[in-house]
Design a protein around this motif. Sequence first.
Motif, PDB file in Angstrom:
ATOM      1  N   HIS A  98       0.867  -1.178   0.000  1.00  0.00           N
ATOM      2  CA  HIS A  98       0.000   0.000   0.000  1.00  0.00           C
ATOM      3  C   HIS A  98       0.904   1.229   0.000  1.00  0.00           C
ATOM      4  N   HIS A 100       1.425   5.181   0.441  1.00  0.00           N
ATOM      5  CA  HIS A 100       0.827   6.322   1.134  1.00  0.00           C
ATOM      6  C   HIS A 100       1.669   7.563   0.888  1.00  0.00           C
ATOM      7  N   LEU A 104      -1.241  11.913   3.131  1.00  0.00           N
ATOM      8  CA  LEU A 104      -2.265  10.916   3.427  1.00  0.00           C
ATOM      9  C   LEU A 104      -1.907  10.137   4.691  1.00  0.00           C
ATOM     10  N   LEU A 105      -0.650   9.755   4.809  1.00  0.00           N
ATOM     11  CA  LEU A 105      -0.230   9.015   5.994  1.00  0.00           C
ATOM     12  C   LEU A 105      -0.354   9.884   7.242  1.00  0.00           C
ATOM     13  N   SER A 108      -3.984  10.109   8.177  1.00  0.00           N
ATOM     14  CA  SER A 108      -4.456   8.850   8.760  1.00  0.00           C
ATOM     15  C   SER A 108      -3.999   8.703  10.207  1.00  0.00           C
ATOM     16  N   LEU A 109      -2.738   9.036  10.473  1.00  0.00           N
ATOM     17  CA  LEU A 109      -2.226   8.938  11.843  1.00  0.00           C
ATOM     18  C   LEU A 109      -2.907   9.947  12.753  1.00  0.00           C
ATOM     19  N   GLN A 111      -5.918  11.120  12.365  1.00  0.00           N
ATOM     20  CA  GLN A 111      -7.276  10.650  12.581  1.00  0.00           C
ATOM     21  C   GLN A 111      -7.306   9.516  13.602  1.00  0.00           C
ATOM     22  N   LEU A 112      -6.344   8.622  13.524  1.00  0.00           N
ATOM     23  CA  LEU A 112      -6.247   7.541  14.491  1.00  0.00           C
ATOM     24  C   LEU A 112      -6.030   8.110  15.891  1.00  0.00           C
ATOM     25  N   ARG A 117      -9.549   5.387  15.370  1.00  0.00           N
ATOM     26  CA  ARG A 117      -9.675   4.512  14.201  1.00  0.00           C
ATOM     27  C   ARG A 117      -9.464   5.343  12.951  1.00  0.00           C
ATOM     28  N   MET A 118      -9.194   4.652  11.852  1.00  0.00           N
ATOM     29  CA  MET A 118      -9.017   5.327  10.571  1.00  0.00           C
ATOM     30  C   MET A 118     -10.160   4.974   9.646  1.00  0.00           C
ATOM     31  N   ARG A 119     -10.631   5.967   8.931  1.00  0.00           N
ATOM     32  CA  ARG A 119     -11.646   5.711   7.908  1.00  0.00           C
ATOM     33  C   ARG A 119     -10.961   5.167   6.666  1.00  0.00           C
ATOM     34  N   HIS A 121      -9.772   4.992   2.873  1.00  0.00           N
ATOM     35  CA  HIS A 121      -9.358   6.062   1.980  1.00  0.00           C
ATOM     36  C   HIS A 121      -8.988   5.463   0.627  1.00  0.00           C
TER      37      HIS A 121
END
Length: 152
Positions: A98, A100, A104-105, A108-109, A111-112, A117-119, A121
Amino acid sequence: MISAARRPPRAVGGPAGRPGTVQAVAHDVLPPDPFADDPDDPARAFGDPEDRLDEPISDSERTELLADLSDLAVYQALLEPRGVRGIVVDCGECDEPHYHDWHLLRASLEQLLADGRMRPHEPAYDPNPGDYVSWDYCRGFADGVTANESAY
Protein backbone atom coordinates in the motif's frame (compact mmCIF):
# COMPACT_ATOMS: atom_id res chain seq x y z
CA MET A 1 -34.64 38.99 -20.97
CA ILE A 2 -34.02 35.34 -21.94
CA SER A 3 -37.14 33.29 -22.49
CA ALA A 4 -37.75 30.37 -20.14
CA ALA A 5 -37.11 27.91 -22.98
CA ARG A 6 -33.64 29.40 -23.61
CA ARG A 7 -32.53 29.81 -20.00
CA PRO A 8 -29.77 27.44 -18.86
CA PRO A 9 -30.97 24.81 -16.42
CA ARG A 10 -30.51 25.72 -12.79
CA ALA A 11 -29.68 23.46 -9.88
CA VAL A 12 -32.50 22.86 -7.47
CA GLY A 13 -31.94 25.72 -5.11
CA GLY A 14 -31.45 26.37 -1.48
CA PRO A 15 -32.18 29.88 -0.25
CA ALA A 16 -33.64 31.95 -3.08
CA GLY A 17 -32.91 29.10 -5.51
CA ARG A 18 -29.23 30.02 -5.88
CA PRO A 19 -27.50 28.04 -8.64
CA GLY A 20 -25.16 25.32 -7.45
CA THR A 21 -27.07 24.51 -4.29
CA VAL A 22 -29.04 21.36 -3.60
CA GLN A 23 -32.00 20.93 -1.31
CA ALA A 24 -32.04 18.13 1.21
CA VAL A 25 -34.29 15.21 0.30
CA ALA A 26 -36.41 13.60 2.97
CA HIS A 27 -35.57 9.97 3.67
CA ASP A 28 -39.13 8.80 3.02
CA VAL A 29 -39.10 10.06 -0.60
CA LEU A 30 -35.94 8.18 -1.54
CA PRO A 31 -36.34 4.97 -3.55
CA PRO A 32 -36.42 1.78 -1.49
CA ASP A 33 -33.15 -0.02 -0.75
CA PRO A 34 -32.92 -2.83 -3.34
CA PHE A 35 -30.98 -4.96 -0.83
CA ALA A 36 -33.30 -4.41 2.14
CA ASP A 37 -33.57 -7.64 4.16
CA ASP A 38 -31.30 -9.44 1.67
CA PRO A 39 -28.89 -11.77 3.54
CA ASP A 40 -26.42 -11.39 0.63
CA ASP A 41 -26.41 -7.57 0.81
CA PRO A 42 -22.86 -6.50 -0.14
CA ALA A 43 -23.06 -3.62 2.33
CA ARG A 44 -23.19 -6.12 5.22
CA ALA A 45 -19.43 -6.50 4.82
CA PHE A 46 -19.09 -2.98 6.22
CA GLY A 47 -21.02 -3.88 9.35
CA ASP A 48 -23.06 -1.53 11.47
CA PRO A 49 -21.35 1.84 12.01
CA GLU A 50 -22.22 1.58 15.70
CA ASP A 51 -20.25 -1.69 15.92
CA ARG A 52 -17.10 0.13 14.82
CA LEU A 53 -16.93 2.38 17.84
CA ASP A 54 -13.85 1.04 19.56
CA GLU A 55 -12.54 1.90 22.94
CA PRO A 56 -10.27 4.92 22.98
CA ILE A 57 -6.57 4.47 22.37
CA SER A 58 -4.39 3.89 25.39
CA ASP A 59 -1.81 6.35 26.69
CA SER A 60 1.02 4.18 25.33
CA GLU A 61 -0.64 4.01 21.89
CA ARG A 62 -1.10 7.79 21.97
CA THR A 63 2.60 8.21 22.81
CA GLU A 64 3.58 5.90 19.94
CA LEU A 65 1.34 7.76 17.48
CA LEU A 66 2.79 11.12 18.51
CA ALA A 67 6.31 9.70 18.05
CA ASP A 68 5.31 8.32 14.61
CA LEU A 69 3.94 11.73 13.58
CA SER A 70 7.15 13.39 14.73
CA ASP A 71 9.26 10.83 12.86
CA LEU A 72 7.09 11.21 9.77
CA ALA A 73 7.74 14.97 9.70
CA VAL A 74 11.50 14.33 9.84
CA TYR A 75 11.35 11.64 7.16
CA GLN A 76 9.33 13.86 4.86
CA ALA A 77 11.68 16.81 5.39
CA LEU A 78 14.68 14.63 4.52
CA LEU A 79 13.27 12.55 1.68
CA GLU A 80 10.65 14.62 -0.14
CA PRO A 81 13.29 16.99 -1.60
CA ARG A 82 14.98 13.85 -2.99
CA GLY A 83 11.84 12.84 -4.90
CA VAL A 84 10.38 10.34 -2.41
CA ARG A 85 6.58 10.72 -2.47
CA GLY A 86 5.77 8.70 0.64
CA ILE A 87 5.89 5.37 2.40
CA VAL A 88 5.03 1.87 1.23
CA VAL A 89 3.52 -0.58 3.72
CA ASP A 90 3.09 -4.30 3.11
CA CYS A 91 -0.50 -5.15 4.02
CA GLY A 92 -0.87 -8.30 6.10
CA GLU A 93 -4.51 -8.72 5.09
CA CYS A 94 -4.20 -8.64 1.30
CA ASP A 95 -0.46 -9.32 0.88
CA GLU A 96 -0.21 -6.26 -1.38
CA PRO A 97 1.92 -3.15 -0.91
CA HIS A 98 0.00 0.00 0.00
CA TYR A 99 1.49 3.31 -1.11
CA HIS A 100 0.83 6.32 1.13
CA ASP A 101 1.75 9.85 0.15
CA TRP A 102 3.17 11.91 3.01
CA HIS A 103 0.02 13.95 3.56
CA LEU A 104 -2.27 10.92 3.43
CA LEU A 105 -0.23 9.02 5.99
CA ARG A 106 -0.08 12.06 8.27
CA ALA A 107 -3.86 12.54 7.98
CA SER A 108 -4.46 8.85 8.76
CA LEU A 109 -2.23 8.94 11.84
CA GLU A 110 -3.84 12.16 13.06
CA GLN A 111 -7.28 10.65 12.58
CA LEU A 112 -6.25 7.54 14.49
CA LEU A 113 -4.97 9.79 17.26
CA ALA A 114 -8.19 11.83 17.36
CA ASP A 115 -10.83 9.14 16.72
CA GLY A 116 -9.13 5.90 17.71
CA ARG A 117 -9.67 4.51 14.20
CA MET A 118 -9.02 5.33 10.57
CA ARG A 119 -11.65 5.71 7.91
CA PRO A 120 -11.12 3.96 4.59
CA HIS A 121 -9.36 6.06 1.98
CA GLU A 122 -8.55 5.90 -1.69
CA PRO A 123 -5.27 4.17 -2.49
CA ALA A 124 -2.66 5.92 -4.57
CA TYR A 125 -3.60 5.82 -8.25
CA ASP A 126 -1.06 3.94 -10.34
CA PRO A 127 1.87 4.63 -8.01
CA ASN A 128 5.45 4.28 -9.17
CA PRO A 129 6.99 1.92 -6.56
CA GLY A 130 10.34 3.67 -6.99
CA ASP A 131 8.80 6.84 -5.53
CA TYR A 132 8.02 5.21 -2.16
CA VAL A 133 10.22 3.77 0.58
CA SER A 134 9.56 1.68 3.67
CA TRP A 135 9.35 3.03 7.20
CA ASP A 136 12.56 1.12 7.99
CA TYR A 137 14.33 2.79 5.07
CA CYS A 138 13.19 6.20 6.38
CA ARG A 139 14.48 5.37 9.87
CA GLY A 140 17.82 4.17 8.50
CA PHE A 141 18.18 7.23 6.28
CA ALA A 142 17.44 9.59 9.18
CA ASP A 143 19.88 7.70 11.42
CA GLY A 144 22.55 7.96 8.71
CA VAL A 145 22.02 11.72 8.34
CA THR A 146 22.17 12.17 12.11
CA ALA A 147 25.33 10.07 12.41
CA ASN A 148 26.95 11.97 9.55
CA GLU A 149 26.12 15.35 11.11
CA SER A 150 27.37 14.18 14.52
CA ALA A 151 30.69 13.13 13.02
CA TYR A 152 31.56 16.74 12.17
